[in-house]
Write an enzyme that holds these catalytic residues in place. Structure first.
Site, short mmCIF file in Angstrom:
data_model
loop_
_atom_site.label_atom_id
_atom_site.label_comp_id
_atom_site.label_asym_id
_atom_site.label_seq_id
_atom_site.Cartn_x
_atom_site.Cartn_y
_atom_site.Cartn_z
N GLU A 131 0.83 -1.21 0.00
CA GLU A 131 0.00 0.00 0.00
C GLU A 131 0.87 1.26 0.00
OE1 GLU A 131 -3.38 0.12 -0.32
OE2 GLU A 131 -3.07 -2.03 -0.69
N TRP A 188 2.08 1.63 -3.53
CA TRP A 188 1.02 2.23 -4.35
C TRP A 188 1.05 3.75 -4.23
CZ3 TRP A 188 -2.05 0.95 -8.23
CH2 TRP A 188 -2.42 -0.38 -8.44
N TRP A 210 -20.64 10.29 -20.41
CA TRP A 210 -21.19 9.97 -19.10
C TRP A 210 -22.59 10.56 -18.96
CZ3 TRP A 210 -18.21 6.64 -16.46
CH2 TRP A 210 -16.84 6.63 -16.70
N ASN A 260 -11.10 1.82 2.89
CA ASN A 260 -10.57 1.69 1.53
C ASN A 260 -11.42 0.77 0.64
OD1 ASN A 260 -8.39 2.28 -0.45
ND2 ASN A 260 -8.12 0.06 -0.35
N TRP A 304 -16.25 10.07 -13.41
CA TRP A 304 -15.42 9.86 -12.22
C TRP A 304 -14.95 11.18 -11.61
CZ3 TRP A 304 -10.48 11.84 -12.57
CH2 TRP A 304 -9.96 12.05 -13.86
N TRP A 339 -9.67 6.87 -8.12
CA TRP A 339 -10.88 7.07 -8.91
C TRP A 339 -10.71 6.59 -10.35
CZ3 TRP A 339 -15.86 7.88 -8.22
CH2 TRP A 339 -16.28 8.25 -6.95
#
Length: 490
Positions: free
Chosen positions: A280, A283, A311, A346, A364, A387
């Site tokens: 993590e 990331w 969208w 999360n 998004w 996102w």
């Protein structure tokens, strides 16, 4: 300590609200005879925030012990509510500072701000000296074999781990720099401006303890749980995460300390917990290097072809998502957790992001902006990366055809409905097996549990199966258009 290059230096705190293991503070002490420390409540950021913003209170409360520690050494924190691009050169001028020391920031607006500050300082014969502090590896430090930035996480992680050694995780002994702090000149006031004078409500705070002491308590507590992290991290009703994300965001704890702690546990612990938690942290580095190399992702899809997606600009459905009124209990409970606390687990961030983009078909960027307003731990790189991952528009993203089913996610990760009941008490009397999808219950059983569907709790605002098909079609149109364009270019 080497000979000083400067008589006076100013240390500019930003996303690094601590005095221990602090790169800029350490380097300033190495190069300056006298030091001052400042923080700017930057109006270019704060002026757009609501009066009730927990993050500003957290910053203020984290700076108070910094000020106290400096006062013990006969100095004080210099804090101003102003535009940083103007206040820092002005302070350097007032203090007679030869150089300003600060740590790197990787966000486009911050990079532009720092360039403007550097230019002003340079025009006055001063310097801006910056250091790496908020990540382990930055910018071009981890590249592919072709010397390109990575866009896929797993090979990046492997290269990150291969490059890692004790040097990268070594702590800076910056506490020694306190011997170099100097008394403030009479014309320069120290201390923190009041929250009220800056237009913020001091009572609207996080439940999280601020500052280095707050971070230390969480690190110490997580030491006993990190081995179970792999098994507990996905369940919102369980104490699984480290809860350190806010402290990482504002730098009240050093990323080097956390990575060192995780890496040492990986070497000695046979469980997967420490390695998953270290992943993590990797990331986090990954998304920061993506933002640095591809600043366009702030407003555009990492995969440019997905900017062609049409969208649904449905403001009513977006409002239902924001307010926890979708009729999907896990989604609604997650949004209520965010709205009432500024925190979201999360796993739930992935669920609600998938729901917004693939069940409701909403851009998004709408969800990303809402999270930016609400999340205590909002970080542009991580928020944008998360996102775009969920929306399938980002680097190494969730494939567009993999769409979370919010009901099955609920059954898997909140099987007994403990999390749902915490935020949706009107559903508390529903049986465990029914709480995930109340609309499928017999009306008589619902009434027996005290739920009048459509009154006490909304019916689903969308049919998941129908929405899934629409999402697949939406992406298929873009993929087909991209393929035709590629064929025509060939």
């Amino acid at each position: 300590m080497p000979s000083e290059q400067f008589d006076c230096g100013l240390v500019w705190l930003r996303r690094d609200l601590r005095l221990s293991d602090h790169a800029a503070l350490y380097h300033a002490a190495q190069q300056c005879r006298r030091l001052f420390v400042a923080f700017i409540f930057d109006r270019d950021i704060l002026d757009s925030l609501p009066r009730q913003d927990r993050r500003v209170v957290f910053i203020w409360e984290s700076l108070a012990p910094v000020d106290a520690a400096l006062r013990e050494r006969g100095s004080a924190l210099i804090a101003r509510h102003a535009r940083a691009c103007e206040a820092i050169p002005m302070l350097a001028r007032e203090l007679g500072a030869d150089a300003v020391f600060t740590n790197h920031d990787y966000e486009p607006q911050a990079i532009a701000r720092d360039a403007a500050v550097a230019q002003t300082l340079r025009s006055e014969g001063r310097q801006l000296i910056t250091s790496k502090d908020q990540v382990i590896f930055e910018r071009d430090e981890v590249l592919t074999g072709a010397s390109k930035p990575f866009s896929v996480f797993t090979p990046y992680k492997n290269a990150w781990l291969k490059k890692l050694d004790a040097y990268q995780l070594k702590a800076y002994p910056s506490e020694r720099a306190l011997d170099r702090v100097a008394p403030l000149p009479a014309a320069v006031a120290g201390g923190l401006p009041s929250m009220d004078s800056m237009g913020f409500d001091a009572e609207f705070r996080m439940s999280l303890a601020p500052g280095e002491a707050g971070a230390r308590a969480l690190v110490d507590e997580f030491r006993d749980r990190i081995s179970q992290y792999h098994d507990t991290r996905d369940f919102p009703a369980v104490k699984g995460p480290s809860y350190l994300s806010v402290h990482l965001r504002f730098g009240t704890v050093s990323i080097r300390e956390l990575a060192r702690f995780a890496w040492q546990r990986v070497q000695t612990d046979s469980t997967e917990g420490a390695s998953r938690w270290l992943a993590e942290l990797i990331w986090r580095d990954f998304y920061h290097q993506i933002l640095f190399h591809h600043p366009r992702v702030v407003t555009q899809s990492f995969k440019p072809e997905y900017d062609r997606i049409v969208w649904d600009a449905d403001e009513a459905k977006f409002a239902a998502w924001c307010e926890g009124r979708t009729g999907f209990p896990l989604v609604d409970a997650a949004m209520l957790q965010l709205n009432t606390s500024g925190y979201m687990h999360n796993r739930l961030r992935m669920v609600v992001a998938s729901f917004l983009t693939k069940d409701l078909g909403i851009d998004w960027r709408w969800g990303e902006r809402y999270f930016a307003e609400k999340l205590n731990d909002f970080d542009l790189a991580a928020n944008n990366g998360g996102w775009q991952w969920a929306a399938s528009t980002g680097c190494d993203a969730q494939p567009y055809f993999r769409i979370f089913n919010p009901f099955s996610q609920s059954e898997k990760f909140d099987a007994q409905g403990r999390f749902i009941r915490r935020y949706l008490p009107q559903l508390a009397r529903l049986p465990d097996k029914n709480i995930h999808a109340p609309h499928l219950m017999e009306p008589m059983l619902l009434r027996a549990a005290g739920v009048n569907l459509g009154v006490d709790y909304p019916r689903p605002i969308v049919d998941h199966d129908v929405a899934r098909k629409k999402t697949l079609e939406r992406f298929a149109v873009v993929k087909a258009a991209s393929g035709m364009e590629a064929a025509s270019e060939a």
